[in-house]
Scaffold this motif. Structure first.
Motif, PDB file in Angstrom:
ATOM      1  N   LEU A 117       0.830  -1.208   0.000  1.00 50.60           N
ATOM      2  CA  LEU A 117       0.000   0.000   0.000  1.00 50.60           C
ATOM      3  C   LEU A 117       0.866   1.260   0.000  1.00 50.60           C
ATOM      4  O   LEU A 117       0.514   2.267  -0.629  1.00 50.60           O
ATOM      5  N   ASN A 118       1.989   1.199   0.709  1.00 51.61           N
ATOM      6  CA  ASN A 118       2.917   2.337   0.697  1.00 51.61           C
ATOM      7  C   ASN A 118       3.430   2.616  -0.704  1.00 51.61           C
ATOM      8  O   ASN A 118       3.533   3.775  -1.117  1.00 51.61           O
ATOM      9  N   TRP A 119       3.782   1.551  -1.435  1.00 53.82           N
ATOM     10  CA  TRP A 119       4.265   1.757  -2.801  1.00 53.82           C
ATOM     11  C   TRP A 119       3.209   2.449  -3.647  1.00 53.82           C
ATOM     12  O   TRP A 119       3.526   3.305  -4.484  1.00 53.82           O
ATOM     13  N   ALA A 120       1.946   2.110  -3.436  1.00 52.37           N
ATOM     14  CA  ALA A 120       0.868   2.789  -4.160  1.00 52.37           C
ATOM     15  C   ALA A 120       0.808   4.265  -3.767  1.00 52.37           C
ATOM     16  O   ALA A 120       0.677   5.146  -4.626  1.00 52.37           O
ATOM     17  N   ALA A 121       0.926   4.535  -2.478  1.00 54.47           N
ATOM     18  CA  ALA A 121       0.915   5.927  -2.004  1.00 54.47           C
ATOM     19  C   ALA A 121       2.122   6.696  -2.548  1.00 54.47           C
ATOM     20  O   ALA A 121       1.986   7.857  -2.970  1.00 54.47           O
ATOM     21  N   TRP A 122       3.282   6.059  -2.566  1.00 52.93           N
ATOM     22  CA  TRP A 122       4.482   6.724  -3.088  1.00 52.93           C
ATOM     23  C   TRP A 122       4.357   6.974  -4.588  1.00 52.93           C
ATOM     24  O   TRP A 122       4.849   7.984  -5.100  1.00 52.93           O
TER      25      TRP A 122
END
Length: 167
Positions: A117-122
């Motif tokens: 999910l962090n990669w999506a946010a980044w």
């Protein structure tokens, strides 16, 4: 190594968000970008030396961040207008989307799901920088608040938790 990188990514995103709001001068914030970029570079070099696929992947992904911060610092020192960095941010945003999908597909733990999910946010954050820097869209305030929030949620707090054994 992940906790170390996340802690400093959190710091640099948090402070860069404040800088984007015009609360910090270029010359003052550049040192944190250089330091965080160098921390990422050192972690990547150490990871590559491990010579296994997972370590090389870690190095490649950490370098996406490290190079971003080194380029931000360069632009701050050189007073560059940032369009080149903006186009690099598009490359990173596009790269981060499949990283997010692959990470989520293979996630077996809450931490791995969180990382995906962090990669999506980044990816969203880097895309905002593309819009701001390369296309000159008037989204500076939005980018500043998103940068600060994601710095806290995706990096600073998790980095602290990883370093202290809570994750």
């Amino acid at each position: 190594m992940l906790g170390l990188v996340l802690l400093y990514v959190g710091a640099v995103l948090f402070v860069n968000g404040i800088w984007l709001l015009g609360k910090i001068e270029d010359r003052e914030i550049a040192i944190l970008n250089v330091f965080t970029g160098l921390v990422g570079l050192m972690v990547a070099v150490f990871a590559v030396a491990q010579e296994d696929l997972a370590s090389i992947q870690l190095a490649a992904y950490v370098l996406l961040f490290a190079f971003t911060y080194l380029w931000v610092a360069y632009n701050q020192f050189a007073k560059a207008e940032g369009s080149g960095l903006g186009w690099y941010c598009l490359f990173v945003a596009i790269t981060a989307v499949p990283v997010s999908i692959i990470t989520l597909e293979g996630a077996e733990t809450v931490f791995e799901t969180w990382l995906g999910l962090n990669w999506a946010a980044w990816a969203v954050l880097w895309f905002l920088y593309f819009l701001l820097l390369a296309l000159k869209k008037p989204i500076g305030t939005l980018a500043a608040y998103v940068t600060t929030a994601l710095g806290i949620v995706t990096a600073w707090l998790p980095g602290f938790l990883v370093l202290n054994g809570y994750i």
